[in-house]
Write an enzyme that holds these catalytic residues in place. Structure first.
Site, mmCIF file in Angstrom:
data_model
loop_
_atom_site.group_PDB
_atom_site.id
_atom_site.type_symbol
_atom_site.label_atom_id
_atom_site.label_comp_id
_atom_site.label_asym_id
_atom_site.label_seq_id
_atom_site.Cartn_x
_atom_site.Cartn_y
_atom_site.Cartn_z
ATOM 1 N NE ARG A 50 -3.982 -2.018 2.106
ATOM 2 C CZ ARG A 50 -5.266 -1.793 1.788
ATOM 3 N NH1 ARG A 50 -5.699 -0.574 1.663
ATOM 4 N NH2 ARG A 50 -6.095 -2.777 1.624
ATOM 5 N NE ARG A 83 5.107 21.488 6.130
ATOM 6 C CZ ARG A 83 4.415 22.430 5.488
ATOM 7 N NH1 ARG A 83 3.839 23.396 6.151
ATOM 8 N NH2 ARG A 83 4.289 22.394 4.182
ATOM 9 N NE ARG A 112 1.508 11.116 15.877
ATOM 10 C CZ ARG A 112 1.523 11.757 14.705
ATOM 11 N NH1 ARG A 112 2.061 11.207 13.640
ATOM 12 N NH2 ARG A 112 1.009 12.965 14.585
ATOM 13 C CB SER A 151 3.285 17.978 11.772
ATOM 14 O OG SER A 151 2.196 17.464 11.056
HETATM 15 N N1 HPA Z 1 -5.446 19.307 13.058
HETATM 16 C C1 HPA Z 1 -5.231 18.002 13.100
HETATM 17 N N2 HPA Z 1 -4.032 17.473 12.868
HETATM 18 C C2 HPA Z 1 -3.021 18.291 12.586
HETATM 19 C C3 HPA Z 1 -3.191 19.666 12.531
HETATM 20 C C4 HPA Z 1 -4.471 20.205 12.788
HETATM 21 O O1 HPA Z 1 -4.680 21.430 12.767
HETATM 22 N N3 HPA Z 1 -1.988 20.225 12.226
HETATM 23 C C5 HPA Z 1 -1.114 19.196 12.098
HETATM 24 N N4 HPA Z 1 -1.723 18.038 12.322
#
Ligand code: HPA
Length: 238
Positions: A43, A217, A87, A90
């Protein structure tokens, strides 16, 4: 082979770094590991094992959200005997004092998901990071002079919420920010007796409207990756 991971038994290290994005997994393997082998392409959810400072580490994409992550966590732990999962993700920040590019280490994970309501028959379980992993990462961050925020984060099931102000209630109760995976990660790790921890870089700020450029980032991601890898090599052998 498990249902979703095409690796031979033994091909995955005891410690796995887990980005949501499989292409991030590929990038991490290429940039930070040596003697790297790709063990999964099923996948397109790439998984690699290699060496960091002589220690065997794997890096596996989880996909976005708790439904996808849960599949990989189940199989990594129960089929491949993985012991430690970090994990590397972000998140969105809820607070003006936690700007983009900052690092959040999640001690616990609240959630709007029905997963644990179902599992605990309407009761409320408190998904918590593993203390050894957490303490090791905090110690490494301090040694490496990396600043961080530690606390509760929200694992939401809906990136695009009907109520755009709904996050404010969580913020009021001290939740630092939002991502989409950690409550399921911590719950399943606890169930199967593995260690788990989430570290995130802040990619956007819901309070100030600030967001990161792709270059920003990249840079903050590199700092977080170094922290995760330096944590991984300090963990006790299983
Ligand atoms: N919401 C959910 N998950 C995320 C966000 C967000 O604003 N930013 C980075 N991951």
């Amino acid at each position: 082979m498990s249902v979703h991971i095409g690796a031979e038994k033994g091909a995955i290290a005891d410690t796995v770094l887990l980005p949501g994005d499989p292409l991030r997994a590929k990038y991490i393997a290429q940039q930070f590991l040596s003697d790297t082998v790709c063990y999964n392409e099923v996948r397109g959810m790439f998984g690699y094992t290699g060496l960091y400072n002589g220690k065997r580490i794997s890096v596996q994409g989880s996909g976005m959200g708790q439904a996808s992550l849960s599949i990989y966590i189940n199989e990594l732990i129960t089929e491949y005997n993985v012991k430690n999962i970090i994990r590397v993700g972000s998140c969105g920040s809820f607070h003006s004092h936690i700007p983009v590019r900052d690092i959040i280490i999640a001690m616990s994970a609240s959630s709007d998901s029905a997963m644990n309501r179902e599992r605990f028959q309407g009761n409320s379980y408190a998904p918590t990071a593993d203390f050894t992993l957490f303490r090791t990462m905090i110690d490494r961050a301090e040694e490496m002079n990396i600043s961080y925020h530690a606390g509760n984060i929200l694992a939401t099931d809906t990136f695009y919420q009907d109520n755009p102000e709904g996050w404010r209630k969580w913020a009021e109760y001290g939740v630092l920010g939002v991502e989409m995976e950690s409550a399921a990660l911590y719950t399943l790790a606890a169930k199967f007796g593995a260690r788990a921890l989430t570290v995130c870089t802040v990619s956007d700020n819901l309070s100030t409207g600030e967001s990161t450029t792709s270059e920003e980032r990249e840079n903050s991601f590199t700092e977080m990756m170094k922290l995760a890898l330096e944590t991984a090599i300090k963990l006790p052998d299983s």
